[in-house]
Scaffold this motif. Structure first.
Motif, PDB file in Angstrom:
ATOM      1  N   ALA A 196       0.828  -1.206   0.000  1.00 14.76           N
ATOM      2  CA  ALA A 196       0.000   0.000   0.000  1.00 14.76           C
ATOM      3  C   ALA A 196       0.863   1.256   0.000  1.00 14.76           C
ATOM      4  O   ALA A 196       0.587   2.230  -0.721  1.00 14.76           O
ATOM      5  N   VAL A 197       1.924   1.241   0.807  1.00 12.78           N
ATOM      6  CA  VAL A 197       2.840   2.384   0.841  1.00 12.78           C
ATOM      7  C   VAL A 197       3.513   2.560  -0.521  1.00 12.78           C
ATOM      8  O   VAL A 197       3.649   3.682  -1.033  1.00 12.78           O
ATOM      9  N   ALA A 198       3.917   1.452  -1.127  1.00 11.20           N
ATOM     10  CA  ALA A 198       4.581   1.511  -2.432  1.00 11.20           C
ATOM     11  C   ALA A 198       3.650   2.070  -3.505  1.00 11.20           C
ATOM     12  O   ALA A 198       4.056   2.891  -4.342  1.00 11.20           O
ATOM     13  N   VAL A 199       2.388   1.650  -3.497  1.00  8.44           N
ATOM     14  CA  VAL A 199       1.426   2.154  -4.481  1.00  8.44           C
ATOM     15  C   VAL A 199       1.210   3.654  -4.307  1.00  8.44           C
ATOM     16  O   VAL A 199       1.134   4.407  -5.292  1.00  8.44           O
ATOM     17  N   LEU A 207      -1.785  -5.412  -7.935  1.00  2.65           N
ATOM     18  CA  LEU A 207      -2.076  -6.805  -8.300  1.00  2.65           C
ATOM     19  C   LEU A 207      -0.873  -7.697  -8.015  1.00  2.65           C
ATOM     20  O   LEU A 207      -1.033  -8.816  -7.487  1.00  2.65           O
ATOM     21  N   GLY A 208       0.311  -7.223  -8.343  1.00  2.00           N
ATOM     22  CA  GLY A 208       1.513  -8.015  -8.078  1.00  2.00           C
ATOM     23  C   GLY A 208       1.706  -8.293  -6.597  1.00  2.00           C
ATOM     24  O   GLY A 208       2.032  -9.426  -6.198  1.00  2.00           O
ATOM     25  N   PHE A 266      -6.305   1.721  -4.773  1.00  7.66           N
ATOM     26  CA  PHE A 266      -5.697   0.394  -4.670  1.00  7.66           C
ATOM     27  C   PHE A 266      -4.834   0.263  -3.415  1.00  7.66           C
ATOM     28  O   PHE A 266      -4.686  -0.842  -2.869  1.00  7.66           O
ATOM     29  N   ALA A 267      -4.287   1.362  -2.940  1.00 11.69           N
ATOM     30  CA  ALA A 267      -3.521   1.313  -1.693  1.00 11.69           C
ATOM     31  C   ALA A 267      -4.427   0.975  -0.513  1.00 11.69           C
ATOM     32  O   ALA A 267      -4.058   0.174   0.361  1.00 11.69           O
ATOM     33  N   LEU A 293       0.335   1.593 -13.789  1.00 10.79           N
ATOM     34  CA  LEU A 293       1.322   1.105 -12.830  1.00 10.79           C
ATOM     35  C   LEU A 293       0.739   0.888 -11.433  1.00 10.79           C
ATOM     36  O   LEU A 293       1.056  -0.118 -10.794  1.00 10.79           O
ATOM     37  N   PRO A 294      -0.109   1.794 -10.899  1.00  7.01           N
ATOM     38  CA  PRO A 294      -0.678   1.526  -9.560  1.00  7.01           C
ATOM     39  C   PRO A 294      -1.448   0.208  -9.507  1.00  7.01           C
ATOM     40  O   PRO A 294      -1.301  -0.571  -8.555  1.00  7.01           O
TER      41      PRO A 294
END
Length: 529
Positions: free
Chosen positions: A18-21, A44-45, A125-126, A38-39
């Motif tokens: 979540a932080v990365a997104v 999804l990854g 998505f986060a 990309l988000p």
């Protein structure tokens, strides 16, 4: 391998994701369709990686053992006796697996649902990943204080998912959801404080660890234990939700995006029924027995009320929401009949309900996005122009009404068996809920999918590759577990045996004496002669 912190990894991975997104370049609003995905791809990854770790974790679980496994315990707040303590039994593992299965499905199905929100696609998505991590932690917590913190923390992602990305009345729905949830949390907090007061007077000092609280509460004053039970039960009934504290759910489901509704109903609401087993029965067995008649009546009312009100709905998401009120009534019925058939059925029902409701909400979302309406009268003849969409919708509906050969049938059959064993009157009334399920599902399908193509439906296109790929895992599980539920039953049964032992409940012995057996044998021999 068992020394590795598998459960912590499952909690932390989605939170870090979540932080990365959120750290990615922001995409927002109408421009999102032309910008990088990309988000979505990162979310999804991360969810697929979490699923992979969960599968490896599940293989570390010994289905022949009872009690908590893969435990991690560390001091957290020593003055409170609170610990960072995680562990799973069959109940917890099944719900963790449900969470990690549904999250990537929802992300893939909701690929464009964040485009129309008031905030960035990244945050959409986060928040989903954050909800996944917090839900896993809630299902794995073996410390009551940690459970309470995570229980409350799950409200944050779902509030922003509804309030930031829902429909026209999203603010009303989000605030109503929050008020009900916070009210239930405050009632439970009083009981959490009461547990501290009870444990503080024990020889070992204050503690919130389940294994240490259980014997303390077994020796507690009966009235105290019953009041503490009531506090926990009210909070879990609101979360589940049960009649009459269910009214926030239809509004939330009607305004939320389809993916948010799936995470809310199929994952988050399971915390309520999970908590009834883990804490109400696990910590307050005498109080649970004491409250059983009232709880069973409320469960039957939920079954019938949810089914009756669902029949009269014009909005498809609201109809599905009311069906869930009825389904949760079946789950609570299975829990409080206090026998192995009911408990196994209730736990399996939690998993299967998540699958069938996930299919219904997501396919409904695809349908609404194409037609621009969620009202049943605006549809008709969809199966003519979009046969794949209609076919998957039919499978989801038949699964929801527990058609034999689909996974919910096994769980509903076990719950009904348990109800008949406990008291046949409850089962008789619950049977009407099964009849109502056939009515509200088949009528909805008939009104939306069959008949002549109504104006405005002509342009409804069929499902694309991404949408079918999102639905495929749920359909495979619904059909596969319908014919072969043994893998889940093997996981569930030891935890059920432990819970019933704690409550002091035993399955009634067959009402057949040895003399009856011999008499039966003599009759057969005489007949053969």
């Amino acid at each position: 391998m068992n020394d590795f912190p598998w459960l912590t990894t499952l909690v932390v991975l989605p939170l870090l994701g979540a932080v990365a997104v959120m750290a990615l370049p922001r995409t927002k609003g109408e421009r999102a369709a032309t910008q990088s995905d990309l988000p979505q791809q990162v979310a999804l990854g991360v969810s697929l990686l979490t699923f992979g770790v969960a599968v490896v974790t599940a293989f570390q679980f010994d289905t022949d053992a009872s009690g908590f496994q893969l435990e991690e315990t560390h001091n957290w707040i020593e003055a409170f006796g609170a610990h960072y303590a995680l562990g799973v039994d069959g109940l917890g593992l099944v719900l963790v697996l449900l969470t990690v299965i549904l999250t990537p499905v929802v992300i893939l199905a909701s690929w464009r649902d964040g485009d129309r929100g008031r905030w960035s696609v990244n945050s959409f998505f986060a928040w989903m990943l954050a909800l996944e991590g917090l839900a896993i932690g809630t299902f794995a917590a073996t410390d009551v204080f940690l459970f309470y913190v995570l229980f409350e923390a799950t409200l944050i992602p779902i509030y922003f998912l509804i309030g930031g990305f829902g429909g026209a009345r999203r603010s009303y729905a989000a605030i109503k959801f929050l008020i009900f949830s916070l009210l239930g949390g405050l009632v439970m907090l009083a009981s959490v404080v009461g547990l501290y007061a009870e444990s503080a007077g024990s020889d070992g000092g204050p503690t919130y660890l389940l294994e240490e609280l259980a014997p303390i509460m077994a020796a507690a004053d009966t009235d105290v234990a019953r009041w503490l039970f009531v506090g926990f039960f009210i909070a879990f009934a609101m979360k589940a939700p049960m009649f009459p504290v269910h009214t926030w759910l239809p509004d939330a489901a009607d305004e939320a995006t389809p993916g948010t509704s799936v995470l809310l109903v199929s994952v988050l609401d399971k915390i309520g029924t999970f908590g009834m087993i883990r804490f109400c029965l696990g910590l307050f067995p005498e109080a649970s027995e004491w409250a059983t008649p009232v709880v069973l009546v409320l469960a039957v009312i939920s079954i019938l009320y949810g089914g009756l009100v669902a029949i009269g709905q014009r909005s498809i998401p609201r109809l599905i929401a009311y069906t869930s009120v009825s389904h949760f009534g079946f789950i609570v019925l299975g829990i409080f009949v206090m026998n192995s058939q009911g408990h196994v059925g209730a736990t399996l029902y939690m998993f299967n309900h998540g699958l069938s409701t996930g299919v219904l909400f997501l396919v409904t979302g695809f349908l609404i996005a194409r037609r621009g309406s969620r009202m049943i009268p605006d549809f008709g003849g969809v199966q003519t122009v979009a046969p794949v969409l209609a076919g998957i919708f039919l499978v989801g509906g038949l699964s929801s009404l527990s058609l034999p050969g689909l996974s919910p049938f096994v769980s509903e059959f076990l719950v009904m068996t348990g109800a008949f064993v406990h008291n046949w009157w409850y089962a008789v009334f619950a049977v009407f809920g099964i009849v109502l399920a056939a009515l509200y599902i088949l009528l909805m399908y008939q009104r939306t999918m069959t008949g002549p193509v109504r104006p405005g439906v002509e342009g409804v296109r069929d499902l694309g590759v991404r949408e079918v790929a999102a639905m495929a895992p749920l359909l495979v599980l619904i059909i596969g577990l319908g014919f072969f539920p043994k893998p889940l039953l093997d996981v569930i049964e030891p935890s059920v045996e432990t819970t019933l032992t704690t409550v002091g409940a035993e399955d009634p012995a067959p009402d057949v004496t040895e003399a009856d057996v011999h008499a039966g044998g003599s009759d057969e021999e005489a007949h053969a002669e």
